[in-house]
Design a protein around this motif. Structure first.
Motif, PDB file in Angstrom:
ATOM      1  N   GLU A  14      45.031  37.239  33.013  1.00  0.00           N
ATOM      2  CA  GLU A  14      45.574  38.306  33.863  1.00  0.00           C
ATOM      3  C   GLU A  14      44.663  39.526  33.859  1.00  0.00           C
ATOM      4  OE1 GLU A  14      50.382  37.464  33.507  1.00  0.00           O
ATOM      5  OE2 GLU A  14      49.364  38.707  32.009  1.00  0.00           O
ATOM      6  N   LEU A  17      41.540  38.777  35.964  1.00  0.00           N
ATOM      7  CA  LEU A  17      41.831  38.884  37.393  1.00  0.00           C
ATOM      8  C   LEU A  17      41.996  40.344  37.794  1.00  0.00           C
ATOM      9  CD1 LEU A  17      42.473  37.544  40.087  1.00  0.00           C
ATOM     10  CD2 LEU A  17      44.874  37.358  39.339  1.00  0.00           C
ATOM     11  N   GLU A  18      42.629  41.125  36.929  1.00  0.00           N
ATOM     12  CA  GLU A  18      42.803  42.557  37.210  1.00  0.00           C
ATOM     13  C   GLU A  18      41.466  43.255  37.376  1.00  0.00           C
ATOM     14  OE1 GLU A  18      45.213  45.069  34.412  1.00  0.00           O
ATOM     15  OE2 GLU A  18      43.307  46.161  34.340  1.00  0.00           O
ATOM     16  N   VAL A  20      38.564  41.974  38.199  1.00  0.00           N
ATOM     17  CA  VAL A  20      37.925  41.515  39.435  1.00  0.00           C
ATOM     18  C   VAL A  20      38.504  42.243  40.648  1.00  0.00           C
ATOM     19  CG1 VAL A  20      37.628  39.541  40.984  1.00  0.00           C
ATOM     20  CG2 VAL A  20      37.263  39.266  38.533  1.00  0.00           C
ATOM     21  N   VAL A  21      39.838  42.362  40.699  1.00  0.00           N
ATOM     22  CA  VAL A  21      40.487  43.024  41.831  1.00  0.00           C
ATOM     23  C   VAL A  21      40.101  44.496  41.902  1.00  0.00           C
ATOM     24  CG1 VAL A  21      42.712  43.740  42.788  1.00  0.00           C
ATOM     25  CG2 VAL A  21      42.405  41.404  41.956  1.00  0.00           C
ATOM     26  N   VAL A  22      40.140  45.192  40.764  1.00  0.00           N
ATOM     27  CA  VAL A  22      39.783  46.615  40.751  1.00  0.00           C
ATOM     28  C   VAL A  22      38.346  46.817  41.217  1.00  0.00           C
ATOM     29  CG1 VAL A  22      39.386  48.620  39.269  1.00  0.00           C
ATOM     30  CG2 VAL A  22      41.470  47.266  38.993  1.00  0.00           C
ATOM     31  N   LEU A  24      36.508  44.733  43.108  1.00  0.00           N
ATOM     32  CA  LEU A  24      36.353  44.364  44.514  1.00  0.00           C
ATOM     33  C   LEU A  24      36.925  45.422  45.447  1.00  0.00           C
ATOM     34  CD1 LEU A  24      37.090  40.521  44.519  1.00  0.00           C
ATOM     35  CD2 LEU A  24      34.885  41.680  44.756  1.00  0.00           C
ATOM     36  N   LEU A  25      37.863  46.197  44.948  1.00  0.00           N
ATOM     37  CA  LEU A  25      38.417  47.289  45.746  1.00  0.00           C
ATOM     38  C   LEU A  25      37.571  48.556  45.661  1.00  0.00           C
ATOM     39  CD1 LEU A  25      42.235  46.947  44.958  1.00  0.00           C
ATOM     40  CD2 LEU A  25      41.103  46.489  47.145  1.00  0.00           C
ATOM     41  N   GLN A  29      32.698  46.035  45.425  1.00  0.00           N
ATOM     42  CA  GLN A  29      32.539  45.929  46.880  1.00  0.00           C
ATOM     43  C   GLN A  29      31.274  46.671  47.330  1.00  0.00           C
ATOM     44  OE1 GLN A  29      34.795  47.612  50.894  1.00  0.00           O
ATOM     45  NE2 GLN A  29      35.945  47.398  49.004  1.00  0.00           N
ATOM     46  N   PRO A  80      41.157  53.724  44.062  1.00  0.00           N
ATOM     47  CA  PRO A  80      40.944  52.755  42.972  1.00  0.00           C
ATOM     48  C   PRO A  80      40.975  53.386  41.585  1.00  0.00           C
ATOM     49  CG  PRO A  80      39.398  52.350  44.761  1.00  0.00           C
ATOM     50  CD  PRO A  80      40.079  53.649  45.072  1.00  0.00           C
TER      51      PRO A  80
END
Length: 257
Positions: A14, A17-18, A20-22, A24-25, A29, A80
């Motif tokens: 978890e 994944l967190e 990676v999401v942060v 990518l946002l 990015q 973010p």
């Protein structure tokens, strides 16, 4: 009667994944776009040194619409950061204690920040000059706003926004999460530094090296001192000098960029 149910600790998957999401946002990015931008420059049919990399461009020929776009860009770039701070707080990691993101030590933070800015900024100028001479960088234009009354205040806000976004995400948040994964400190520092360098690749290879070195210094400082505020101060000073200096100084003083 309300029953309080304590949230179980996040699993390693978890948290991964967190992260990676942060990223990518936010700056992950930016790194992807920077790589694409560099490839576009290298395949444009002319030397990298004859191309430009523009920071803080104007968004509209209409001054107050441009101002609106600039302020919205600054605001949404910080979202973010709020997400990262919320996620740490959710896991009972106080941003104040964990990141040192507070105003309780203004004197030491300002002192360390100024010292770091001087240690990074002076060699950084030399690196920019050398990279330009070797053709490893595009020509950097730190600011390209219209000549309007709000240009300097917006550039200062943009500099502080950059500092908060990068130091909280790439140093405070990322280092904290990677250490929770049990990574060795060398890998933690290297990951933070390479990420910092990668989202500056749109400027060229010299910018990657210079920012990666800065990333090593800043990550080590955070690991030792446990505070991002001096890093925010240092980064703000560096960007304010670059953005505002480019705007107000005579252009023939800046041809070496």
């Amino acid at each position: 009667m309300t029953v309080s149910v304590e949230r179980p600790p996040a699993t390693r998957r978890e948290l991964g994944l967190e992260v990676v999401v942060v990223l990518l946002l936010s700056l992950g990015q930016s790194a992807v776009y920077a790589v694409v931008s560099l490839v576009a420059k290298l395949t444009a049919g002319k030397p990298l040194s004859q191309q430009t990399a523009t920071l803080n461009p104007s968004q509209s020929p209409r001054p107050y619409l441009d101002l609106t776009y600039q302020l919205l860009g600054i605001f949404f770039a910080l979202v973010p950061v709020l997400l990262a701070l919320y996620l740490l707080h959710r896991d009972r990691l106080s941003p104040v204690r964990t990141l040192g993101l507070d105003l309780r030590r203004p004197g030491p933070d300002l002192g360390w920040g100024t010292a770091l800015a001087a240690c990074i900024g002076i060699p950084g100028l030399l690196l920019v000059f050398v990279a330009a001479q070797l053709g490893l960088n595009a020509r950097i234009i730190p600011a390209a706003l219209q000549q309007v009354w709000w240009a300097v205040p917006v550039l200062i806000m943009a500099a502080v926004q950059n500092a908060v976004l990068e130091e909280v995400i790439v140093v405070g948040y990322l280092v904290t999460r990677l250490r929770a994964f049990g990574w060795r400190l060398g890998w933690v520092v290297a990951t933070s530094a390479v990420l910092r360098g990668s989202y500056h690749l749109y400027q060229g290879f010299g910018a990657f090296v210079g920012n990666a070195v800065m990333g090593v210094v800043f990550a080590l400082f955070f690991l030792r001192k446990g505070r991002v505020m001096p890093l925010v101060v240092a980064h703000s000073l560096l960007d304010i000098a670059a953005f505002v200096g480019y705007t107000i100084l005579p252009k023939d003083w800046l041809n070496w960029l």
